[in-house]
Scaffold this motif. Structure first.
Motif, PDB file in Angstrom:
ATOM      1  N   VAL A   1     124.328  75.587  35.378  1.00 41.82           N
ATOM      2  CA  VAL A   1     124.492  74.123  35.320  1.00 41.82           C
ATOM      3  C   VAL A   1     125.368  73.683  36.485  1.00 41.82           C
ATOM      4  O   VAL A   1     126.476  74.216  36.670  1.00 41.82           O
ATOM      5  N   CYS A   2     124.871  72.712  37.260  1.00 44.73           N
ATOM      6  CA  CYS A   2     125.612  72.238  38.433  1.00 44.73           C
ATOM      7  C   CYS A   2     126.185  70.847  38.185  1.00 44.73           C
ATOM      8  O   CYS A   2     125.510  69.991  37.598  1.00 44.73           O
ATOM      9  N   ASN A   3     127.405  70.639  38.647  1.00 45.01           N
ATOM     10  CA  ASN A   3     128.049  69.319  38.545  1.00 45.01           C
ATOM     11  C   ASN A   3     128.570  68.925  39.917  1.00 45.01           C
ATOM     12  O   ASN A   3     129.615  69.393  40.357  1.00 45.01           O
ATOM     13  N   PHE A   4     127.812  68.084  40.603  1.00 45.87           N
ATOM     14  CA  PHE A   4     128.223  67.580  41.908  1.00 45.87           C
ATOM     15  C   PHE A   4     128.886  66.207  41.784  1.00 45.87           C
ATOM     16  O   PHE A   4     129.331  65.644  42.763  1.00 45.87           O
ATOM     17  N   TYR A   5     128.917  65.691  40.569  1.00 44.98           N
ATOM     18  CA  TYR A   5     129.326  64.305  40.342  1.00 44.98           C
ATOM     19  C   TYR A   5     130.839  64.141  40.236  1.00 44.98           C
ATOM     20  O   TYR A   5     131.444  63.359  40.974  1.00 44.98           O
ATOM     21  N   ASP A   6     131.468  64.865  39.311  1.00 46.81           N
ATOM     22  CA  ASP A   6     132.910  64.728  39.115  1.00 46.81           C
ATOM     23  C   ASP A   6     133.561  66.089  38.897  1.00 46.81           C
ATOM     24  O   ASP A   6     134.478  66.228  38.088  1.00 46.81           O
ATOM     25  N   ASN A   7     133.074  67.064  39.609  1.00 50.11           N
ATOM     26  CA  ASN A   7     133.600  68.423  39.484  1.00 50.11           C
ATOM     27  C   ASN A   7     135.054  68.476  39.945  1.00 50.11           C
ATOM     28  O   ASN A   7     135.395  67.980  41.014  1.00 50.11           O
ATOM     29  N   GLN A   8     135.921  69.094  39.135  1.00 57.20           N
ATOM     30  CA  GLN A   8     137.351  69.150  39.448  1.00 57.20           C
ATOM     31  C   GLN A   8     137.713  70.318  40.355  1.00 57.20           C
ATOM     32  O   GLN A   8     138.845  70.405  40.825  1.00 57.20           O
ATOM     33  N   ASP A   9     136.743  71.214  40.601  1.00 56.83           N
ATOM     34  CA  ASP A   9     136.990  72.336  41.495  1.00 56.83           C
ATOM     35  C   ASP A   9     137.173  71.816  42.920  1.00 56.83           C
ATOM     36  O   ASP A   9     136.308  71.128  43.458  1.00 56.83           O
ATOM     37  N   VAL A  10     138.305  72.144  43.526  1.00 54.20           N
ATOM     38  CA  VAL A  10     138.614  71.644  44.874  1.00 54.20           C
ATOM     39  C   VAL A  10     137.585  72.116  45.882  1.00 54.20           C
ATOM     40  O   VAL A  10     137.163  71.355  46.768  1.00 54.20           O
ATOM     41  N   ASN A  11     137.150  73.375  45.747  1.00 54.18           N
ATOM     42  CA  ASN A  11     136.153  73.898  46.681  1.00 54.18           C
ATOM     43  C   ASN A  11     134.828  73.155  46.553  1.00 54.18           C
ATOM     44  O   ASN A  11     134.138  72.914  47.537  1.00 54.18           O
ATOM     45  N   CYS A  12     134.496  72.787  45.335  1.00 56.18           N
ATOM     46  CA  CYS A  12     133.259  72.025  45.116  1.00 56.18           C
ATOM     47  C   CYS A  12     133.365  70.648  45.759  1.00 56.18           C
ATOM     48  O   CYS A  12     132.468  70.229  46.494  1.00 56.18           O
ATOM     49  N   SER A  13     134.461  69.932  45.478  1.00 57.69           N
ATOM     50  CA  SER A  13     134.606  68.587  46.040  1.00 57.69           C
ATOM     51  C   SER A  13     134.640  68.627  47.556  1.00 57.69           C
ATOM     52  O   SER A  13     134.109  67.735  48.227  1.00 57.69           O
ATOM     53  N   THR A  14     135.226  69.700  48.110  1.00 59.41           N
ATOM     54  CA  THR A  14     135.245  69.854  49.566  1.00 59.41           C
ATOM     55  C   THR A  14     133.838  70.043  50.108  1.00 59.41           C
ATOM     56  O   THR A  14     133.464  69.460  51.128  1.00 59.41           O
ATOM     57  N   SER A  15     133.033  70.849  49.410  1.00 55.38           N
ATOM     58  CA  SER A  15     131.652  71.093  49.836  1.00 55.38           C
ATOM     59  C   SER A  15     130.818  69.827  49.734  1.00 55.38           C
ATOM     60  O   SER A  15     130.009  69.528  50.615  1.00 55.38           O
ATOM     61  N   VAL A  16     131.028  69.087  48.641  1.00 53.35           N
ATOM     62  CA  VAL A  16     130.277  67.836  48.478  1.00 53.35           C
ATOM     63  C   VAL A  16     130.660  66.856  49.572  1.00 53.35           C
ATOM     64  O   VAL A  16     129.804  66.217  50.191  1.00 53.35           O
ATOM     65  N   LYS A  17     131.971  66.739  49.831  1.00 56.76           N
ATOM     66  CA  LYS A  17     132.431  65.799  50.851  1.00 56.76           C
ATOM     67  C   LYS A  17     131.950  66.184  52.238  1.00 56.76           C
ATOM     68  O   LYS A  17     131.801  65.325  53.104  1.00 56.76           O
ATOM     69  N   SER A  18     131.703  67.472  52.453  1.00 55.13           N
ATOM     70  CA  SER A  18     131.286  67.904  53.781  1.00 55.13           C
ATOM     71  C   SER A  18     129.894  67.401  54.128  1.00 55.13           C
ATOM     72  O   SER A  18     129.482  67.433  55.288  1.00 55.13           O
ATOM     73  N   GLN A  19     129.169  66.905  53.126  1.00 54.32           N
ATOM     74  CA  GLN A  19     127.857  66.323  53.411  1.00 54.32           C
ATOM     75  C   GLN A  19     127.992  65.033  54.208  1.00 54.32           C
ATOM     76  O   GLN A  19     127.100  64.632  54.928  1.00 54.32           O
ATOM     77  N   VAL A  20     129.118  64.362  54.013  1.00 54.84           N
ATOM     78  CA  VAL A  20     129.368  63.145  54.774  1.00 54.84           C
ATOM     79  C   VAL A  20     130.869  62.901  54.828  1.00 54.84           C
ATOM     80  O   VAL A  20     131.545  62.974  53.819  1.00 54.84           O
ATOM     81  N   SER A  21     131.383  62.668  55.997  1.00 49.23           N
ATOM     82  CA  SER A  21     132.803  62.395  56.152  1.00 49.23           C
ATOM     83  C   SER A  21     132.998  60.925  56.455  1.00 49.23           C
ATOM     84  O   SER A  21     132.636  60.436  57.516  1.00 49.23           O
TER      85      SER A  21
END
Length: 430
Positions: free
Chosen positions: A234-254
Motif C-alpha cells: 500500500v502506497c501513501n504519497f498524499y500525507d506520508n509522515q516518512d521524511v524520506n517519502c516526503s523528500t522523494s515526493v517533493k523532488s518531483q517538483v521544487s
C-alpha cells in the motif's frame, strides 16, 4: 369586470418568462445569427456579488428539453471556456473574431446555462472587489444564482434539471447538488462530472502512478518512492509522515526552484520555466502567466511556505493570469474583451477584463472539502438521481485512475459488468 381583469392579469403572470433585456440580439463573428434564443446577464447573489451567465436555449423543443448547468473548474476558471471551446453552440476560431457553429453542441438537445462562478471569475464581480471565498460560500451562491435563474426564466422551472461540470467542478457540483436536492421546487434529475477532483487523497496517490506510467518519472525516483512511501503493498504519497517519502515526493517538483526560475524569466522576458506536474510560467503579451498543472503539490501542508512564495511572485505583477495547460486562451480573450461583444452580452462596466482563469480567485480560495464522498452517497441514497462520472485518459491534474478509485470507494452494487473488446480498424471510421 373585475373578474375579467384578474383573469387577464393571471394570464400575463403565467406566460411571463425570459428577461427581454438580457436577450442577445446580435452576436458578432457569426456568418448567420442563431435560430435559437440566447441570453446574457447577471444573477445577483449574497454580499453584493454579481454572477455572469450565458444561457442558450435548446435547438430542439426548448420547452420540453432538460436544463443543464455547466461549471468549469479551477477554482477560478470561466465556464465561457466550456461554451466557446468545448460544447457550446459556437466555437471560437484562431483569429479571435470568428465563431463557427458546433455540430456537437449540447444545446442540440438541451437548454444550457453557463455560469461564471465564483465572483471574480470572467465577467462576474463583487461590489467590494474582494474575491476571497471558499467551497461552502460558492455552493450557496451558485444555488442562489439558480433560484434567480428559475425566477427570471420561470417557463423552465418544471423542466428536468441537471448539474454538470469538470475539473474542480468535481467539488462544485456535488456540494451544490447537496443543497439543490433539498429544494423541491427545482426538478433535479442528476449530475455529471468530467475529469473531476473528487478526493485529494485518491487523486494525489493515483497521480504518481499516472506520471510514472506516462514516462514522467525516472526509474531511480520511482524506486525511491516505492521504498519510502509504500508498505505491505500500500502506497501513501498524499500525507506520508516518512521524511524520506516526503523528500522523494517533493523532488518531483521544487516550488523553490519554480519561484527562482519565474523571477529569472520575468527579468529576461523569455519564455522559460517548465515545472513537471506543477506549473509553467511565461511572459505573454506583457502578462505574467502561470499554467496550473494540477492540484497535487500546491495543496500539501508542507508546501504552504512555497505557496506563499508563489503568491508573492504573482503579487509583483498586476497583469498576472492563470491558464490551464495545453490551452490557447488568446482567441477567447480577444473575442470576449471586444467592446462590441461585451455590449452584446450586456457586460457590466464594473466587471474585470475577461481572462480564462483568475489567479486572484485561485490563490485566495479556501478549499474546505478534501473529498465529496458524503455528497455522492447522499445523492445515491435518495435512489432517484442519475450520477455520471466520466474521464478522458490524458488529463494528469484530475486523472482517470483517481476517479476510478473514488467510484469504487462508494461501494455501489454493479448492475452491468462491461466487457471491452478490441479490434483492428482497417480504414478510417469517419
Amino acid at each position: 369586470m373585475h373578474l375579467v381583469l384578474v383573469c387577464l392579469l393571471l394570464g400575463v403572470l403565467e406566460v411571463s418568462g425570459a428577461p427581454d433585456a438580457d436577450e442577445i440580439k446580435y452576436l458578432s463573428g457569426l456568418s448567420k445569427q442563431p435560430s435559437f434564443k440566447h441570453y446574457s446577464g447577471y444573477f445577483n447573489v449574497a454580499d453584493n456579488k454579481h454572477l455572469h451567465y450565458w444561457f442558450v436555449e435548446s435547438q430542439k423543443d426548448p420547452a420540453n428539453s432538460p436544463v443543464v448547468l455547466w461549471l468549469n473548474g479551477g477554482p477560478g476558471c470561466s465556464s465561457l471556456d466550456g461554451l466557446l471551446t468545448e460544447h457550446g453552440p459556437f466555437l471560437i476560431q484562431d483569429d479571435g473574431a470568428t465563431l463557427e457553429y458546433n455540430p456537437y453542441a449540447w444545446n442540440k438537445i438541451a437548454n444550457v446555462l453557463y455560469l461564471e462562478s465564483p465572483a471574480g471569475v470572467g465577467f462576474s464581480y463583487s461590489d467590494d472587489k474582494k474575491y476571497t471565498t471558499n467551497d461552502t460560500e460558492v455552493a450557496t451562491n451558485n444555488y442562489l444564482a439558480l433560484k434567480e435563474f428559475f425566477r427570471l426564466f420561470s417557463e423552465f422551472s418544471k423542466n428536468e434539471f441537471f448539474l454538470t461540470g469538470e475539473s474542480y467542478g468535481g467539488i462544485y457540483i456535488p456540494t451544490l447538488a447537496e443543497i439543490v436536492m433539498e429544494d423541491s421546487s427545482i426538478n433535479l434529475q442528476g449530475i455529471a462530472v468530467g475529469n473531476g477532483l473528487s478526493s485529494y487523497e485518491l487523486n494525489d496517490n493515483s497521480l504518481v502512478y499516472f506520471a510514472y506510467y506516462h514516462g514522467l518519472l525516472g526509474t531511480s525516483l520511482w524506486n525511491d518512492l516505492q521504498t519510502f512511501c509504500c508498505k505491505d503493498g500500500v502506497c501513501n504519497f498524499y500525507d506520508n509522515q516518512d521524511v524520506n517519502c516526503s523528500t522523494s515526493v517533493k523532488s518531483q517538483v521544487s516550488l523553490d526552484q519554480l519561484c527562482v526560475n519565474c523571477l529569472m524569466s520575468v527579468h529576461k522576458k523569455t519564455f522559460q520555466c517548465h515545472f513537471v506536474l506543477c506549473s509553467e510560467t511565461s511572459i505573454e503579451n506583457g502578462q505574467f502567466v502561470i499554467r496550473d498543472m494540477g492540484h497535487h503539490f500546491l495543496n500539501h501542508p508542507w508546501s504552504k511556505a512555497q505557496n506563499e512564495k508563489l503568491r508573492g511572485v504573482v503579487s509583483l505583477f498586476k497583469s498576472s493570469r492563470l491558464d490551464p495547460p495545453c490551452t490557447n486562451s488568446t482567441p477567447s480573450t480577444l473575442y470576449l474583451n471586444n467592446p462590441q461583444v461585451k455590449s452584446a452580452l450586456h457586460i457590466s462596466p464594473n466587471a474585470l477584463d475577461w481572462v480564462i482563469c483568475s489567479a486572484e480567485v485561485n490563490l485566495n480560495y479556501n478549499r474546505l472539502f478534501k473529498d465529496v464522498k458524503k455528497q455522492y452517497l447522499k445523492l445515491l441514497g435518495a435512489l432517484k438521481y442519475r450520477v455520471l462520472v466520466y474521464n478522458g485518459d490524458v488529463d494528469m491534474a484530475c486523472n482517470f485512475l483517481g476517479d476510478e478509485w473514488f467510484v469504487e470507494s462508494l461501494q455501489q452494487e454493479v448492475q452491468v459488468q462491461l466487457k471491452v473488446r478490441l479490434r483492428f480498424i482497417t480504414k478510417q471510421p469517419y
